[in-house]
Design a protein around this motif. Sequence first.
Motif, mmCIF file in Angstrom:
data_model
loop_
_atom_site.group_PDB
_atom_site.id
_atom_site.type_symbol
_atom_site.label_atom_id
_atom_site.label_comp_id
_atom_site.label_asym_id
_atom_site.label_seq_id
_atom_site.Cartn_x
_atom_site.Cartn_y
_atom_site.Cartn_z
ATOM 1 N N LEU A 79 1.577 10.262 -5.341
ATOM 2 C CA LEU A 79 2.381 11.477 -5.237
ATOM 3 C C LEU A 79 2.724 12.071 -6.608
ATOM 4 O O LEU A 79 2.613 13.294 -6.789
ATOM 5 C CB LEU A 79 3.649 11.194 -4.428
ATOM 6 N N PRO A 80 3.176 11.272 -7.608
ATOM 7 C CA PRO A 80 3.381 11.881 -8.934
ATOM 8 C C PRO A 80 2.122 12.508 -9.507
ATOM 9 O O PRO A 80 2.182 13.531 -10.187
ATOM 10 C CB PRO A 80 3.857 10.694 -9.784
ATOM 11 N N LEU A 138 1.145 4.174 -2.882
ATOM 12 C CA LEU A 138 0.944 5.580 -2.532
ATOM 13 C C LEU A 138 2.096 6.443 -3.019
ATOM 14 O O LEU A 138 1.888 7.528 -3.586
ATOM 15 C CB LEU A 138 0.782 5.717 -1.014
ATOM 16 N N VAL A 139 3.331 5.974 -2.801
ATOM 17 C CA VAL A 139 4.494 6.771 -3.164
ATOM 18 C C VAL A 139 4.677 6.821 -4.674
ATOM 19 O O VAL A 139 4.952 7.879 -5.256
ATOM 20 C CB VAL A 139 5.754 6.217 -2.466
ATOM 21 N N LEU A 140 4.538 5.675 -5.343
ATOM 22 C CA LEU A 140 4.818 5.588 -6.778
ATOM 23 C C LEU A 140 3.649 6.038 -7.645
ATOM 24 O O LEU A 140 3.855 6.365 -8.816
ATOM 25 C CB LEU A 140 5.200 4.152 -7.144
ATOM 26 N N SER A 182 0.822 -1.203 0.000
ATOM 27 C CA SER A 182 0.000 0.000 0.000
ATOM 28 C C SER A 182 0.860 1.260 0.000
ATOM 29 O O SER A 182 0.579 2.221 -0.724
ATOM 30 C CB SER A 182 -0.934 -0.006 1.210
ATOM 31 N N LEU A 183 1.928 1.263 0.808
ATOM 32 C CA LEU A 183 2.823 2.410 0.824
ATOM 33 C C LEU A 183 3.525 2.591 -0.511
ATOM 34 O O LEU A 183 3.728 3.725 -0.973
ATOM 35 C CB LEU A 183 3.848 2.260 1.959
ATOM 36 N N SER A 184 3.897 1.493 -1.156
ATOM 37 C CA SER A 184 4.554 1.587 -2.464
ATOM 38 C C SER A 184 3.617 2.186 -3.505
ATOM 39 O O SER A 184 4.010 3.040 -4.301
ATOM 40 C CB SER A 184 5.026 0.197 -2.910
#
Length: 266
Positions: free
Chosen positions: A76-77, A71-73, A67-69
């Motif tokens: 955020l972009p 969200l970040v990948l 889930s964090l991956s």
Amino acid sequence: MAGPSGPEGERAVGPAATSVRVRAAAGPADVDGAESGGPLGSLRGARSELRNQMRAKRRLRVVTLLSLSVLVLGLLPLVFGVRSAFQDPVFQSLDALQVPGWAGRDVDDQSDGSRWCFLDCRFRERTAQSERPFEETSQTYAAALQSAGWKARAGQCTDQPGMQGKYTCWTRDEFTLDLYVRQPECAVDAVAKRDPAVVPSTGPDGTVVTPDPAKCVGSTVTIKVQNAVTDVRGRTEPAVDPSLIGETPDPVLTNDPLLTPSPAAS
């Protein structure tokens, strides 16, 4: 022939008989307790439950990392892309110029065209008001532009003719910048008041605004930024290859009947 009897006969039976005797001595209740609810069964049940808990925690950890991956990948972009679509980076760089507050009052930004030069490159213009004369304001902006990495284009821009002010040109990366610092707008209205050919400014009720010379201080700053590919100033035309230029042949007179005058009628 009869089989052996007595103690020797019992030893001749072997391990199978020994196992039967042990189970018989233990009793059916003790055997069932060891396989189901006895101490040994409780230990096996606790060990199995501990394994299940460890598997559940491991799965939860993997799901959290995934889930964090995502969200970040992914998210955020997208957020930064939407932010950059609504906020022009050129205007952001102008906001980052180290100019004092008195030199950047009443900022007004205008733009036209595509940021990605689709059909037409974007043209950006910023207008601001300064509380001090244009000489000091121009020096302040020039120092701020140099600190931000802009380089002056010497010989390609001169003072704006016909008006009091300072006009300079700058370049950085793929952009060119024009800085024009001049008299305030109230001074322009004062000129218009003296010149009947110039239309003066009017107020909300339609009356002509008469500026007070004592209050007409400061200067007006105009910054124009465009892509260098669309700025043709300072470019030299490429030399023409002489081999690509042909020679104009001399006219050749032929026996064209149209050149012969028609005979006169008799």
